[in-house]
Scaffold this motif. Structure first.
Motif, PDB file in Angstrom:
ATOM      1  N   ALA A 248      -3.738  -9.563  -2.557  1.00  0.00           N
ATOM      2  CA  ALA A 248      -4.716 -10.377  -3.288  1.00  0.00           C
ATOM      3  C   ALA A 248      -5.560 -11.230  -2.338  1.00  0.00           C
ATOM      4  O   ALA A 248      -6.650 -11.679  -2.696  1.00  0.00           O
ATOM      5  CB  ALA A 248      -3.996 -11.269  -4.295  1.00  0.00           C
ATOM      6  N   GLN A 249      -5.051 -11.439  -1.117  1.00  0.00           N
ATOM      7  CA  GLN A 249      -5.795 -12.204  -0.106  1.00  0.00           C
ATOM      8  C   GLN A 249      -6.513 -11.293   0.888  1.00  0.00           C
ATOM      9  O   GLN A 249      -7.070 -11.754   1.883  1.00  0.00           O
ATOM     10  CB  GLN A 249      -4.823 -13.109   0.667  1.00  0.00           C
ATOM     11  CG  GLN A 249      -4.068 -14.108  -0.201  1.00  0.00           C
ATOM     12  CD  GLN A 249      -2.988 -14.831   0.599  1.00  0.00           C
ATOM     13  OE1 GLN A 249      -3.294 -15.649   1.470  1.00  0.00           O
ATOM     14  NE2 GLN A 249      -1.730 -14.533   0.313  1.00  0.00           N
ATOM     15  N   GLY A 250      -6.475  -9.986   0.632  1.00  0.00           N
ATOM     16  CA  GLY A 250      -7.111  -9.042   1.541  1.00  0.00           C
ATOM     17  C   GLY A 250      -6.286  -8.742   2.768  1.00  0.00           C
ATOM     18  O   GLY A 250      -6.799  -8.234   3.774  1.00  0.00           O
ATOM     19  N   ILE A 251      -4.998  -9.051   2.720  1.00  0.00           N
ATOM     20  CA  ILE A 251      -4.097  -8.824   3.855  1.00  0.00           C
ATOM     21  C   ILE A 251      -3.385  -7.483   3.666  1.00  0.00           C
ATOM     22  O   ILE A 251      -2.850  -7.207   2.590  1.00  0.00           O
ATOM     23  CB  ILE A 251      -3.054  -9.950   3.971  1.00  0.00           C
ATOM     24  CG1 ILE A 251      -3.738 -11.301   4.207  1.00  0.00           C
ATOM     25  CG2 ILE A 251      -2.055  -9.649   5.082  1.00  0.00           C
ATOM     26  CD1 ILE A 251      -2.818 -12.490   4.033  1.00  0.00           C
ATOM     27  N   GLU A 252      -3.391  -6.670   4.699  1.00  0.00           N
ATOM     28  CA  GLU A 252      -2.671  -5.399   4.661  1.00  0.00           C
ATOM     29  C   GLU A 252      -1.238  -5.624   5.135  1.00  0.00           C
ATOM     30  O   GLU A 252      -1.002  -6.339   6.111  1.00  0.00           O
ATOM     31  CB  GLU A 252      -3.354  -4.376   5.576  1.00  0.00           C
ATOM     32  CG  GLU A 252      -4.778  -4.028   5.173  1.00  0.00           C
ATOM     33  CD  GLU A 252      -4.842  -3.130   3.948  1.00  0.00           C
ATOM     34  OE1 GLU A 252      -3.763  -2.741   3.442  1.00  0.00           O
ATOM     35  OE2 GLU A 252      -5.957  -2.820   3.496  1.00  0.00           O
ATOM     36  N   PHE A 253      -0.313  -5.017   4.437  1.00  0.00           N
ATOM     37  CA  PHE A 253       1.098  -5.184   4.787  1.00  0.00           C
ATOM     38  C   PHE A 253       1.685  -3.856   5.244  1.00  0.00           C
ATOM     39  O   PHE A 253       1.529  -2.827   4.570  1.00  0.00           O
ATOM     40  CB  PHE A 253       1.886  -5.716   3.590  1.00  0.00           C
ATOM     41  CG  PHE A 253       3.377  -5.810   3.843  1.00  0.00           C
ATOM     42  CD1 PHE A 253       3.866  -6.435   4.979  1.00  0.00           C
ATOM     43  CD2 PHE A 253       4.289  -5.271   2.946  1.00  0.00           C
ATOM     44  CE1 PHE A 253       5.237  -6.517   5.234  1.00  0.00           C
ATOM     45  CE2 PHE A 253       5.656  -5.364   3.176  1.00  0.00           C
ATOM     46  CZ  PHE A 253       6.129  -5.983   4.323  1.00  0.00           C
ATOM     47  N   ILE A 254       2.357  -3.896   6.398  1.00  0.00           N
ATOM     48  CA  ILE A 254       3.025  -2.711   6.949  1.00  0.00           C
ATOM     49  C   ILE A 254       4.508  -3.036   7.106  1.00  0.00           C
ATOM     50  O   ILE A 254       4.868  -3.954   7.847  1.00  0.00           O
ATOM     51  CB  ILE A 254       2.444  -2.322   8.325  1.00  0.00           C
ATOM     52  CG1 ILE A 254       0.931  -2.108   8.228  1.00  0.00           C
ATOM     53  CG2 ILE A 254       3.139  -1.072   8.864  1.00  0.00           C
ATOM     54  CD1 ILE A 254       0.250  -1.984   9.577  1.00  0.00           C
ATOM     55  N   TRP A 255       5.341  -2.303   6.401  1.00  0.00           N
ATOM     56  CA  TRP A 255       6.784  -2.499   6.527  1.00  0.00           C
ATOM     57  C   TRP A 255       7.335  -1.428   7.446  1.00  0.00           C
ATOM     58  O   TRP A 255       7.171  -0.231   7.183  1.00  0.00           O
ATOM     59  CB  TRP A 255       7.444  -2.423   5.151  1.00  0.00           C
ATOM     60  CG  TRP A 255       8.932  -2.669   5.156  1.00  0.00           C
ATOM     61  CD1 TRP A 255       9.674  -3.243   6.136  1.00  0.00           C
ATOM     62  CD2 TRP A 255       9.845  -2.347   4.099  1.00  0.00           C
ATOM     63  NE1 TRP A 255      10.997  -3.312   5.781  1.00  0.00           N
ATOM     64  CE2 TRP A 255      11.126  -2.770   4.535  1.00  0.00           C
ATOM     65  CE3 TRP A 255       9.708  -1.754   2.849  1.00  0.00           C
ATOM     66  CZ2 TRP A 255      12.272  -2.598   3.747  1.00  0.00           C
ATOM     67  CZ3 TRP A 255      10.836  -1.589   2.068  1.00  0.00           C
ATOM     68  CH2 TRP A 255      12.108  -2.018   2.500  1.00  0.00           C
ATOM     69  N   VAL A 256       7.967  -1.851   8.537  1.00  0.00           N
ATOM     70  CA  VAL A 256       8.607  -0.928   9.472  1.00  0.00           C
ATOM     71  C   VAL A 256      10.114  -1.079   9.313  1.00  0.00           C
ATOM     72  O   VAL A 256      10.674  -2.127   9.639  1.00  0.00           O
ATOM     73  CB  VAL A 256       8.199  -1.220  10.931  1.00  0.00           C
ATOM     74  CG1 VAL A 256       8.838  -0.182  11.862  1.00  0.00           C
ATOM     75  CG2 VAL A 256       6.686  -1.219  11.085  1.00  0.00           C
ATOM     76  N   THR A 257      10.738  -0.060   8.803  1.00  0.00           N
ATOM     77  CA  THR A 257      12.182  -0.119   8.591  1.00  0.00           C
ATOM     78  C   THR A 257      12.804   1.215   8.969  1.00  0.00           C
ATOM     79  O   THR A 257      12.126   2.249   9.001  1.00  0.00           O
ATOM     80  CB  THR A 257      12.523  -0.481   7.133  1.00  0.00           C
ATOM     81  OG1 THR A 257      13.921  -0.789   7.025  1.00  0.00           O
ATOM     82  CG2 THR A 257      12.164   0.630   6.164  1.00  0.00           C
ATOM     83  N   ASP A 258      14.078   1.185   9.277  1.00  0.00           N
ATOM     84  CA  ASP A 258      14.728   2.398   9.754  1.00  0.00           C
ATOM     85  C   ASP A 258      16.230   2.248   9.608  1.00  0.00           C
ATOM     86  O   ASP A 258      16.732   1.189   9.226  1.00  0.00           O
ATOM     87  CB  ASP A 258      14.352   2.662  11.220  1.00  0.00           C
ATOM     88  CG  ASP A 258      14.259   4.150  11.544  1.00  0.00           C
ATOM     89  OD1 ASP A 258      15.059   4.931  10.984  1.00  0.00           O
ATOM     90  OD2 ASP A 258      13.391   4.521  12.345  1.00  0.00           O
ATOM     91  N   GLY A 259      16.935   3.325   9.924  1.00  0.00           N
ATOM     92  CA  GLY A 259      18.390   3.297   9.901  1.00  0.00           C
ATOM     93  C   GLY A 259      18.968   4.206   8.832  1.00  0.00           C
ATOM     94  O   GLY A 259      18.383   4.385   7.752  1.00  0.00           O
ATOM     95  N   LYS A 260      20.135   4.757   9.123  1.00  0.00           N
ATOM     96  CA  LYS A 260      20.758   5.702   8.201  1.00  0.00           C
ATOM     97  C   LYS A 260      21.242   5.049   6.911  1.00  0.00           C
ATOM     98  O   LYS A 260      21.564   5.746   5.939  1.00  0.00           O
ATOM     99  CB  LYS A 260      21.917   6.413   8.893  1.00  0.00           C
ATOM    100  CG  LYS A 260      23.040   5.490   9.350  1.00  0.00           C
ATOM    101  CD  LYS A 260      24.095   6.272  10.131  1.00  0.00           C
ATOM    102  CE  LYS A 260      25.215   5.359  10.619  1.00  0.00           C
ATOM    103  NZ  LYS A 260      26.223   6.096  11.414  1.00  0.00           N
ATOM    104  N   GLY A 261      21.279   3.709   6.899  1.00  0.00           N
ATOM    105  CA  GLY A 261      21.666   3.018   5.662  1.00  0.00           C
ATOM    106  C   GLY A 261      20.762   3.363   4.496  1.00  0.00           C
ATOM    107  O   GLY A 261      21.189   3.356   3.334  1.00  0.00           O
TER     108      GLY A 261
END
Length: 295
Positions: A248-261
């Motif tokens: 809503a503020q024009g901010i792009e969000f990138i989630w970097v996640t990993d792992g066999k869980g």
């Protein structure tokens, strides 16, 4: 994102989830922290070492405490406790307590006798007398290493941050972009003059990238899960809600996640991804996905 891209992207993400950990050498022990705990009491530990192996250890300890009262402050560290004043239940039937104060001050004879009693009743005195503990400075270093292991959970989180930052820093350097680690409302405003609402009180964003040509901010959050659990689903749900505030503020969000869980919580990842959010893993960072999103 079109549906074909979404399907291909998500399939690739799942197929390339890391099956191995990301532990680095600095995960195991924070040696600098251990040494900072030992240094203030190192002299006192060497003095107390004179009591090791003594048959009359109570008398020797009393003599040390009287002549070198500062040695008292080292006692808690030898028992792996941080408190400098401890209440002990000495009579369970009548619920009677005794306070033992290890802070350096003018001790009375009763105080010192009480502290010797504490050392003996705690079992530390017997260990010293029987030479099961042979060197107090070395033993105390081992105790601090053990206590520091409690910090591994936090270090486990920073391992992923360190790994991701190696990609973010190189990417920004090569493409003339600016970034902040642990970006806050205040630091983002100071760096780029942009007012933002992060949403969660006191929360910092792991990395914030600023693209000057468009005035766009990119928030990056990262984590690694080697095992499954409810935390994974709650994290995905939290980021879904937070991304709405940021978008809503024009901010792009990138989630970097990993792992066999994640292999047992694929649905939670998919639900997050279906909201149109960017989702990457380590393999994707290695293969230039930041460029595809930001440039």
């Amino acid at each position: 994102m079109n549906e074909l891209y979404k399907a291909e992207h998500f399939t690739k993400l799942v197929e390339t989830l890391s099956q191995r950990g990301i532990l680095q050498y600095d995960y195991f022990v924070n040696w600098a922290k251990v040494l900072t705990k030992i240094e203030p009491i190192e002299k006192e530990l060497h003095i107390l070492n004179a009591a090791v192996g003594k048959e009359d250890i109570e008398g020797v300890l009393l003599g040390i405490f009287k002549e070198y009262p500062k040695t008292v402050k080292a006692i808690p560290a030898l028992l792996a406790i941080r408190e400098k004043s401890i209440d002990i239940l000495i009579d369970k039937t009548n619920y009677i307590h005794r306070n033992f104060d290890f802070k350096h001050r003018e001790f009375t004879d009763d105080d010192l006798n009480s502290l010797v009693d504490f050392v003996m009743q705690s079992g530390l005195g017997k260990m010293m007398q029987d030479r099961n503990i042979r060197n107090l400075p070395d033993y105390c270093t081992g105790v601090e290493v053990g206590l520091d292991s409690n910090g591994r959970k936090n270090r486990g989180g920073t391992q992923m941050e360190q790994l991701v930052e190696s990609f973010v820093a190189l990417f920004c350097h090569e493409n003339d972009l600016e970034y902040l680690p642990q970006g806050s409302v205040k630091s983002i405003k100071a760096a780029w003059g942009v007012d933002v609402k992060i949403g969660k009180a006191g929360k910092n964003i792991d990395f914030v990238i600023y693209k000057k040509s468009t005035g766009t901010l990119y928030f990056i959050e990262c984590n690694f899960y080697n095992s499954n659990g409810s935390k994974l689903k709650s994290t995905a749900s939290e980021y879904t809600k937070m991304s709405e505030l940021w978008k809503a503020q024009g901010i792009e969000f990138i989630w970097v996640t990993d792992g066999k869980g994640w292999l047992s919580s694929i649905k939670a990842l998919r639900d997050y991804f279906d909201y149109g959010n960017y989702l990457l893993n380590i393999d994707m960072l290695q293969n230039g996905y930041l460029e595809k999103i930001i440039l």
